[in-house]
Design an enzyme around this catalytic site. Structure first.
Site, PDB file in Angstrom:
ATOM      1  CG  ASP A 166       7.730  14.465  10.578  1.00  0.00           C
ATOM      2  OD1 ASP A 166       7.815  15.387  10.413  1.00  0.00           O
ATOM      3  OD2 ASP A 166       8.080  13.417   9.970  1.00  0.00           O
ATOM      4  CB  ILE A 204      -0.882   0.133   1.082  1.00  0.00           C
ATOM      5  CG1 ILE A 204      -0.309  -0.297   2.471  1.00  0.00           C
ATOM      6  CG2 ILE A 204      -2.228  -0.784   0.902  1.00  0.00           C
ATOM      7  CD1 ILE A 204      -1.255  -0.148   3.736  1.00  0.00           C
ATOM      8  N   GLY A 205       2.039   1.190   0.202  1.00  0.00           N
ATOM      9  CA  GLY A 205       2.967   2.445   0.137  1.00  0.00           C
ATOM     10  C   GLY A 205       4.309   2.061   0.558  1.00  0.00           C
ATOM     11  CB  VAL A 248       3.354  -0.073   4.520  1.00  0.00           C
ATOM     12  CG1 VAL A 248       1.966  -0.392   5.341  1.00  0.00           C
ATOM     13  CG2 VAL A 248       4.084   0.955   5.381  1.00  0.00           C
TER      14      VAL A 248
HETATM   15  N1  LIG Z   1      -1.045   1.309   9.464  1.00  0.00           N
HETATM   16  C1  LIG Z   1      -1.194   1.584   8.190  1.00  0.00           C
HETATM   17  N2  LIG Z   1      -2.491   1.417   7.670  1.00  0.00           N
HETATM   18  C2  LIG Z   1      -2.639   2.207   6.274  1.00  0.00           C
HETATM   19  N3  LIG Z   1      -1.578   2.697   5.545  1.00  0.00           N
HETATM   20  C3  LIG Z   1      -0.358   2.720   6.277  1.00  0.00           C
HETATM   21  C4  LIG Z   1      -0.079   2.435   7.349  1.00  0.00           C
HETATM   22  N4  LIG Z   1       1.200   2.528   7.967  1.00  0.00           N
HETATM   23  C5  LIG Z   1       1.547   3.303   6.659  1.00  0.00           C
HETATM   24  N5  LIG Z   1       0.660   3.308   5.721  1.00  0.00           N
HETATM   25  C6  LIG Z   1       0.955   4.149   4.464  1.00  0.00           C
HETATM   26  O1  LIG Z   1       2.114   3.353   3.912  1.00  0.00           O
HETATM   27  C7  LIG Z   1       2.819   4.422   3.208  1.00  0.00           C
HETATM   28  C8  LIG Z   1       4.155   4.116   3.797  1.00  0.00           C
HETATM   29  O2  LIG Z   1       4.250   4.554   5.068  1.00  0.00           O
HETATM   30  P1  LIG Z   1       5.681   4.775   5.931  1.00  0.00           P
HETATM   31  O3  LIG Z   1       5.310   4.849   7.192  1.00  0.00           O
HETATM   32  O4  LIG Z   1       6.457   3.696   5.638  1.00  0.00           O
HETATM   33  O5  LIG Z   1       5.726   5.907   5.212  1.00  0.00           O
HETATM   34  P2  LIG Z   1       6.831   6.995   5.490  1.00  0.00           P
HETATM   35  O6  LIG Z   1       6.287   7.698   6.876  1.00  0.00           O
HETATM   36  O7  LIG Z   1       6.974   8.163   4.425  1.00  0.00           O
HETATM   37  O8  LIG Z   1       8.271   6.569   5.834  1.00  0.00           O
HETATM   38  P3  LIG Z   1       9.163   6.329   7.131  1.00  0.00           P
HETATM   39  O9  LIG Z   1       8.170   6.091   8.156  1.00  0.00           O
HETATM   40  O10 LIG Z   1       9.762   5.057   6.885  1.00  0.00           O
HETATM   41  O11 LIG Z   1       9.980   7.487   7.192  1.00  0.00           O
HETATM   42  C9  LIG Z   1       2.005   5.923   3.483  1.00  0.00           C
HETATM   43  O12 LIG Z   1       1.499   6.208   2.553  1.00  0.00           O
HETATM   44  C10 LIG Z   1       1.268   5.536   4.648  1.00  0.00           C
HETATM   45  O13 LIG Z   1       0.029   6.459   4.802  1.00  0.00           O
END
Ligand SMILES: Nc1ncnc2c1ncn2[C@@H]1O[C@H](COP(=O)(O)OP(=O)(O)OP(=O)(O)O)[C@@H](O)[C@H]1O
Length: 636
Positions: free
Chosen positions: A481, A367-368, A375
């Site tokens: 953040d 999904i991302g 993820v």
């Molecule tokens: N628990 C969740 N449920 C749904 N979508 C999620 C979840 N966690 C993350 N995502 C989605 O997955 C994508 C990647 O999330 P991630 O937290 O890895 O991104 P990030 O904040 O850019 O990276 P990082 O935390 O590694 O710096 C984002 O679009 C986020 O909205």
């Protein structure tokens, strides 16, 4: 504007943030959640100093390496430079820091934060001639302390404290080497992640592009701006229509009108049993004794705060701030050692579940992708539970300690408005799984970029975020953040904070000075490298509120350098549609976006603010979340 384009633009915004991405070296070494190793004292290259002699003649800066001059002139006009050289210096500091970080990185990372530790910090200092000139400017204009309501304090404008020193890029603490030793002014050209991909040497001229939606004024797009796409379903509401009142009949009605003490009690109940867990976790073995015991003591003192609904710690001890801050700085100087990978791994092994998740979850679609990994949606065999699994290749992580922090905070600080951690695994020492609740509605960015929430809905989102922040702050945790990207939504309107990797503990009454965050959301005190506390989250929340009004944070159309200059120059951003907003909403924003953090509201004040009391039920967000999701699906 298609959804595809929108999504792309959101990604680009994150991409831009990468110029401020931390390197492994520069990341959050002040985090008290980590152990220290005295063995690192000699081997860490903390003493590198690059020194330049730079002047400002009242018209322009001189002495900067040519690439810096080019960038400065391109992004900040001479008139602007003259208007507020202090702000220019602030921006240059951050440019210097980002340059240094990316010199240290082999590859571009994808995180969207700027995180610069003081350990090998980059600082910019001006010559005596410059500060003399600036003093004169301040005396004549009275405008030199835009960001310093108390110029005589530690938070005085950066330049004031730098009088008589050379302009330096100074990783501290360090005995300065001479200009000759360090190569004088011959710094390499500024390195920028995008430069690495696309020479020539200057950073991009384009500012970060979030979905360039246009704010709508009186139903009409602003001149020259592309239209902001409302969801097809439901019909777009009148923009920022004042909520008529709080509906509580829905099963998902917002509990923002609850008393603070009931909130606190709920948080406490929800967090039942977790305090000891984090306490032990934080003090696990190798943490320097002062910081680890602080963590334990602090957590227990905050249990009291949460349940008795007393003022938050830093506020209660405000009068002692200066003294305590000094002590904190000294302590941090002693425990700055970076964890080795082996130490991180060792601690990680203690945190993750034993065994393997393979055979437990069926991986579905991705999904991302974030800075640290991808993820995925996954289904638990047997129960059919749908979860989100973040999988990260541990060994190649630039930010190993941040992963540790993220897991610790998620695991130990559970709250209905924080994405729920389920479990984690380390497979074959490299494949790190973090299993958490799946928030099907995606992130708030997509919603604010593509739709226009009304005031009642904005209030609902802010209320939920405030509850999470109140909980974190009550336990001496600062998120650092806060932005729409880090707010996830459920299909039933749930609102949850995520991305806890930059969380840090702040002792009651103390402050920090590590620069962490995403520039456009960062508070003036962080940008000015002043001591800060949990109030930085309140500023960022205010910026996030502006995102919900305008579809983007202030200055997003500016280059990062100019944006930092503008935050430093302007302090409180303009509330563009102040006249269209309700009095309560404007007052709420005014209470968040106070330049002086001591005067800025805290979560307790904001939770009982009249604007938050008007929150609509969370169910009112559902059609918007669905519409955005539909748009995304269609664009695939
Ligand atoms: N628990 C969740 N449920 C749904 N979508 C999620 C979840 N966690 C993350 N995502 C989605 O997955 C994508 C990647 O999330 P991630 O937290 O890895 O991104 P990030 O904040 O850019 O990276 P990082 O935390 O590694 O710096 C984002 O679009 C986020 O909205």
């Amino acid at each position: 504007m298609s959804t595809t384009k929108s999504s792309k633009q959101v990604r680009i915004r994150n991409f831009i943030g990468r110029i401020f991405s931390p390197s492994d070296k520069d990341k959050d070494k002040d985090d008290e959640m980590k152990p220290s190793s005295s063995a690192m004292d000699i081997s860490q290259p903390y003493n590198t100093v690059h020194r330049m002699h730079v002047g400002y003649d009242g018209q322009k800066f001189s002495g900067l390496p040519q690439p810096w001059m080019d960038i400065l002139l391109r992004d900040i006009s001479l008139a602007d430079q003259k208007k507020n050289p202090n702000a220019v210096v602030t921006a240059l500091k951050y440019y210097a820091a980002s340059m240094k970080e990316h010199q240290d990185e082999k590859f571009m990372t994808t995180n969207s934060v700027y995180n610069n530790s003081d350990d090998d910090d980059v600082d910019v200092q001006l010559t005596g001639q410059v500060t003399e000139h600036l003093r004169k400017l301040r005396c004549s204009s009275g405008n030199g302390s835009t960001l310093s309501p108390t110029p005589s304090s530690a938070s005085a404008p950066a330049l004031a404290s730098l009088a008589g020193q050379e302009l330096s890029v100074v990783p501290s603490p360090a005995p300065a080497t001479s200009p000759e030793e360090s190569g004088g002014t011959d710094l390499p050209p500024p390195l920028h992640p995008r430069q690495r991909l696309e020479p020539p040497p200057l950073p991009p001229t384009q500012p970060p592009q979030r979905n360039k939606t246009s704010p709508v004024l009186n139903g009409a797009p602003m001149p020259g701006a592309p239209p902001r796409i409302p969801p097809k379903v439901p019909p777009k509401p009148a923009h920022l229509k004042v909520a008529s009142g709080t509906t509580t009949s829905s099963g998902l009605s917002s509990p923002c009108s609850q008393t603070s003490s009931s909130l606190a009690q709920r948080h406490q109940d929800n967090n039942n049993g977790s305090f000891n867990s984090i306490g032990h976790s934080l003090s696990n073995g190798s943490v320097a004794s002062n910081t680890s015991s602080d963590a334990d003591v602090h957590l227990s003192s905050n249990k009291e705060n949460a349940s008795n609904e007393k003022p938050l710690p830093a506020e209660r001890t405000h009068k002692n701030v200066e003294t305590t801050t000094e002590e904190t700085v000294r302590v941090r100087a002693q425990v700055r050692e970076k964890m080795t990978d082996a130490q991180v791994l060792e601690e990680l092994r203690l945190i993750v579940n034993p065994g393997s998740p393979l055979g437990k979850y069926e991986m579905r679609k991705q999904i991302g992708v974030g800075a640290s990994g991808a993820v995925h949606i996954a289904m638990r065999y047997g129960t059919g539970e749908v979860v989100a699994v973040k999988r990260m290749a541990f060994k190649s992580q630039q930010k190993k300690e941040m992963l540790l922090t993220e897991i610790k905070v998620m695991k130990s600080f559970r709250h209905p408005n924080i994405v729920n951690y389920i479990e984690s695994y380390l497979v074959d020492t490299d494949d790190l799984w973090v299993v958490m609740d799946y928030l099907e509605g995606g992130n708030l960015t997509d919603v604010v970029v593509k739709t226009e929430l009304d005031e009642g809905q904005i209030s609902a989102v802010l209320c939920e975020c405030l509850k999470a922040l109140h909980f974190l702050h009550s336990h001496s945790i600062v998120h650092r953040d806060i932005k729409s990207d880090n707010v996830l939504l459920g299909m039933n309107g749930e609102v949850k904070l995520t991305d806890m990797g930059f969380c840090a503990q702040i002792q009651p009454g103390s402050k920090r000075d590590t620069v962490v965050g995403t520039p456009y959301w960062m508070s003036p005190e962080i940008l000015n490298k002043k001591k800060y506390n949990y109030k930085v989250d309140i500023w960022s929340l205010g910026i996030m509120a502006l995102e919900m009004i305008d579809g983007e944070p202030p200055y997003l159309h500016e280059t990062p350098l100019k944006a930092i200059y503008l935050i430093a120059q302007n302090g409180k951003p303009e509330i563009k549609r102040r006249n269209e907003l309700s009095k309560d909403f404007v007052d709420f924003l005014d209470r968040c976006l106070v330049v002086d953090p001591d005067e800025r509201a805290d979560t307790a004040e904001l939770l009982s603010h009249p604007f938050i009391q008007r929150a609509k039920p969370l169910s009112s967000l559902v059609p918007y979340i669905k519409a955005v999701k539909d748009l995304k699906e269609k664009s695939k």
